[in-house]
Design a protein around this motif. Sequence first.
Motif, mmCIF file in Angstrom:
data_model
loop_
_atom_site.group_PDB
_atom_site.id
_atom_site.type_symbol
_atom_site.label_atom_id
_atom_site.label_comp_id
_atom_site.label_asym_id
_atom_site.label_seq_id
_atom_site.Cartn_x
_atom_site.Cartn_y
_atom_site.Cartn_z
ATOM 1 N N GLY A 113 2.919 0.634 3.834
ATOM 2 C CA GLY A 113 3.329 1.891 3.553
ATOM 3 C C GLY A 113 4.418 2.446 4.360
ATOM 4 O O GLY A 113 4.386 1.970 5.490
ATOM 5 N N THR A 114 5.224 3.536 3.864
ATOM 6 C CA THR A 114 6.304 3.911 4.849
ATOM 7 C C THR A 114 6.006 5.205 5.651
ATOM 8 O O THR A 114 5.328 6.140 4.931
ATOM 9 C CB THR A 114 7.638 4.103 3.977
ATOM 10 O OG1 THR A 114 8.730 4.134 5.012
ATOM 11 C CG2 THR A 114 7.480 5.267 2.984
ATOM 12 N N PHE B 295 0.019 -1.819 -4.727
ATOM 13 C CA PHE B 295 0.346 -2.112 -6.049
ATOM 14 C C PHE B 295 1.208 -3.301 -5.914
ATOM 15 O O PHE B 295 1.409 -3.735 -4.603
ATOM 16 C CB PHE B 295 1.403 -1.011 -6.542
ATOM 17 C CG PHE B 295 2.464 -0.673 -5.244
ATOM 18 C CD1 PHE B 295 3.705 -1.183 -5.320
ATOM 19 C CD2 PHE B 295 2.105 0.402 -4.390
ATOM 20 C CE1 PHE B 295 4.500 -0.900 -4.484
ATOM 21 C CE2 PHE B 295 3.017 1.026 -3.565
ATOM 22 C CZ PHE B 295 4.159 0.196 -3.350
ATOM 23 N N VAL C 5 1.216 5.767 0.265
ATOM 24 C CA VAL C 5 0.580 6.944 0.676
ATOM 25 C C VAL C 5 -0.318 6.860 1.984
ATOM 26 O O VAL C 5 -1.392 7.412 1.800
ATOM 27 C CB VAL C 5 0.090 7.731 -0.576
ATOM 28 C CG1 VAL C 5 -0.115 9.277 -0.139
ATOM 29 C CG2 VAL C 5 0.848 7.764 -1.690
ATOM 30 N N GLU D 90 8.713 -0.661 6.342
ATOM 31 C CA GLU D 90 6.952 -0.859 6.583
ATOM 32 C C GLU D 90 6.655 -1.945 7.368
ATOM 33 O O GLU D 90 7.410 -2.831 7.336
ATOM 34 C CB GLU D 90 6.459 -0.921 4.976
ATOM 35 C CG GLU D 90 6.967 -0.027 4.229
ATOM 36 C CD GLU D 90 6.323 0.313 2.919
ATOM 37 O OE1 GLU D 90 5.258 -0.456 2.497
ATOM 38 O OE2 GLU D 90 6.558 1.158 2.062
ATOM 39 N N TYR E 273 -0.877 12.455 -5.277
ATOM 40 C CA TYR E 273 -0.633 11.772 -4.068
ATOM 41 C C TYR E 273 -1.529 12.373 -2.849
ATOM 42 O O TYR E 273 -1.814 11.751 -2.040
ATOM 43 C CB TYR E 273 0.825 12.281 -3.773
ATOM 44 C CG TYR E 273 1.765 11.350 -4.717
ATOM 45 C CD1 TYR E 273 1.669 9.983 -4.804
ATOM 46 C CD2 TYR E 273 2.525 12.208 -5.576
ATOM 47 C CE1 TYR E 273 2.586 9.317 -5.485
ATOM 48 C CE2 TYR E 273 3.500 11.660 -6.516
ATOM 49 C CZ TYR E 273 3.319 10.242 -6.450
ATOM 50 O OH TYR E 273 4.044 9.544 -7.298
ATOM 51 N N ALA F 1 1.026 -1.378 0.174
ATOM 52 C CA ALA F 1 0.072 0.152 0.231
ATOM 53 C C ALA F 1 1.012 1.262 -0.049
ATOM 54 O O ALA F 1 2.095 1.138 0.569
ATOM 55 C CB ALA F 1 -0.898 0.027 1.081
ATOM 56 N N GLU G 5 10.062 7.207 -10.028
ATOM 57 C CA GLU G 5 8.716 7.403 -9.395
ATOM 58 C C GLU G 5 8.139 8.832 -9.659
ATOM 59 O O GLU G 5 7.323 9.216 -10.278
ATOM 60 C CB GLU G 5 8.489 6.997 -8.141
ATOM 61 C CG GLU G 5 6.959 7.083 -7.597
ATOM 62 C CD GLU G 5 7.205 6.660 -6.213
ATOM 63 O OE1 GLU G 5 7.670 6.091 -5.698
ATOM 64 O OE2 GLU G 5 6.162 7.294 -5.529
ATOM 65 N N GLU H 141 -4.105 3.376 -2.390
ATOM 66 C CA GLU H 141 -3.278 2.918 -3.502
ATOM 67 C C GLU H 141 -2.894 1.488 -3.063
ATOM 68 O O GLU H 141 -2.195 1.460 -1.982
ATOM 69 C CB GLU H 141 -1.701 3.937 -3.505
ATOM 70 C CG GLU H 141 -0.990 3.383 -4.556
ATOM 71 C CD GLU H 141 0.239 4.051 -4.346
ATOM 72 O OE1 GLU H 141 0.645 4.773 -3.621
ATOM 73 O OE2 GLU H 141 1.183 3.771 -5.282
ATOM 74 N N ASP I 245 10.296 -1.955 1.173
ATOM 75 C CA ASP I 245 9.691 -1.502 -0.033
ATOM 76 C C ASP I 245 11.008 -0.942 -0.866
ATOM 77 O O ASP I 245 10.710 0.482 -0.959
ATOM 78 C CB ASP I 245 8.460 -1.011 0.032
ATOM 79 C CG ASP I 245 8.192 -0.493 -1.237
ATOM 80 O OD1 ASP I 245 8.344 -0.905 -2.291
ATOM 81 O OD2 ASP I 245 7.087 0.433 -1.400
ATOM 82 N N LYS J 76 9.517 0.126 -8.620
ATOM 83 C CA LYS J 76 9.339 -0.589 -7.291
ATOM 84 C C LYS J 76 9.680 -1.969 -7.353
ATOM 85 O O LYS J 76 10.185 -2.789 -6.340
ATOM 86 C CB LYS J 76 7.808 -0.723 -7.021
ATOM 87 C CG LYS J 76 7.131 0.820 -6.460
ATOM 88 C CD LYS J 76 7.829 1.123 -5.132
ATOM 89 C CE LYS J 76 6.978 2.348 -4.483
ATOM 90 N NZ LYS J 76 7.511 2.463 -3.219
ATOM 91 N N SER K 278 4.677 10.232 3.918
ATOM 92 C CA SER K 278 5.127 9.471 2.370
ATOM 93 C C SER K 278 4.528 10.428 1.453
ATOM 94 O O SER K 278 4.898 10.681 0.507
ATOM 95 C CB SER K 278 4.505 8.201 2.449
ATOM 96 O OG SER K 278 4.464 7.617 1.062
ATOM 97 N N GLU L 119 12.186 1.475 2.251
ATOM 98 C CA GLU L 119 11.178 1.795 2.609
ATOM 99 C C GLU L 119 10.633 0.965 3.896
ATOM 100 O O GLU L 119 10.405 -0.200 3.565
ATOM 101 C CB GLU L 119 9.878 2.173 1.619
ATOM 102 C CG GLU L 119 10.269 3.332 0.827
ATOM 103 C CD GLU L 119 9.088 3.754 -0.033
ATOM 104 O OE1 GLU L 119 7.993 3.009 -0.094
ATOM 105 O OE2 GLU L 119 9.139 4.732 -0.903
ATOM 106 N N LEU M 101 5.667 3.651 -12.050
ATOM 107 C CA LEU M 101 5.630 2.792 -10.744
ATOM 108 C C LEU M 101 6.389 1.523 -10.586
ATOM 109 O O LEU M 101 7.027 1.290 -9.769
ATOM 110 C CB LEU M 101 4.310 3.080 -9.869
ATOM 111 C CG LEU M 101 4.278 2.536 -8.421
ATOM 112 C CD1 LEU M 101 5.068 3.631 -7.657
ATOM 113 C CD2 LEU M 101 3.060 2.313 -7.997
HETATM 114 O O1 DO4 Z 1 3.065 6.131 -4.646
HETATM 115 C C1 DO4 Z 1 4.113 5.414 -4.331
HETATM 116 C C2 DO4 Z 1 4.296 4.464 -3.626
HETATM 117 C C3 DO4 Z 1 4.315 4.790 -2.039
HETATM 118 C C4 DO4 Z 1 4.857 3.984 -1.045
HETATM 119 O O2 DO4 Z 1 5.327 2.892 -1.437
HETATM 120 C C5 DO4 Z 1 4.686 4.135 0.280
HETATM 121 O O3 DO4 Z 1 3.937 5.056 0.669
HETATM 122 O O4 DO4 Z 1 5.093 3.471 1.008
#
Ligand code: DO4
Length: 293
Positions: free
Chosen positions: A257-258, A118, A82, A147, A106, A80, A173, A116, A166, A184, A87, A145, A180
Amino acid sequence: MRIIRFEKEGSAQLAAVNDQDQIFALQQSDFLALIHEADRLEITPLELVSKAIEGIEALHDQIDQLQLLVPIEAPEVWAAGVTYERSRDARNYEATEGRLDASTFYDKVYDAVRPEIFFKSTAARTVGPGGEVQLRSDSVWQVPEPELGLVLSAAGKIIGYTIGNDMSCRDIEGENPLYLPQAKVWKRSCSIGPAIRLAEAVDNPYNFQITSHIYRDGEKAVEGTANTNQLKRKLEELTEYLIRDNELFEGTVLLTGTCIVPPNEFTLAHGDRIEIEITGIGTLVNHVVSAGN
Ligand code: DO4
Ligand code: MG
């Protein structure tokens, strides 16, 4: 109670680690076998593990003496994005080169009902504790990142918590959101571990303290902290969107997410050491190598 895997005489040994850091060998072949056995016996995984280690002797090794493996060979890793204010602000910076004057996608995704989510990695692209994460050769702005990772059943239930990295290319990006997947996903761009904390052994998943350090030439280069109480979304909100009209493979990991982003002038380099600690789960340590290594 945490579950780890480590290498023993050329094969993988599953083990439980209690809150006193004592390690007990388990008979099951892997984390999912343990979950299946608990289901079959109609008891919880924590009950199964507690019974299994009752009266048996702890191993003499310390956790940092073991050659740890990924705690689960996750068939897929999703992520996930944002989900924290930090972030959102970092993505806004990279997408606008610091011109923070216009509302971006964003900002929109941070406030939208739909999160979000991915596709991040497969088992073959994911490294474990002590493993090497790799840099992309066509990026000059790369960061880890840190998480919280959710280990999921096929129905999307959270069965455990782990730590994930991540790895991300901020320049790719930031250049175009359609890039993306390239920012990633590449070889060894994801790491998980060192343990899975059983979901039942977590009182409040919105109170995990996350600390990250990056060392260069033995010196601390970057440090950051966050807490999952800063998460914008509920974990179930993320898992619900992930399973919606999807086929989930059991043992899938969802990174949440981070909230820790290094200073904008920082980029990872070959030889860096990344440490990500989450209270109650452990510390995930990885070494950075340049492409081709
Ligand atoms: O929108 C790009 C990736 C955001 C993400 O990987 C994060 O918030 O950790
Ligand atoms: Mg991320």
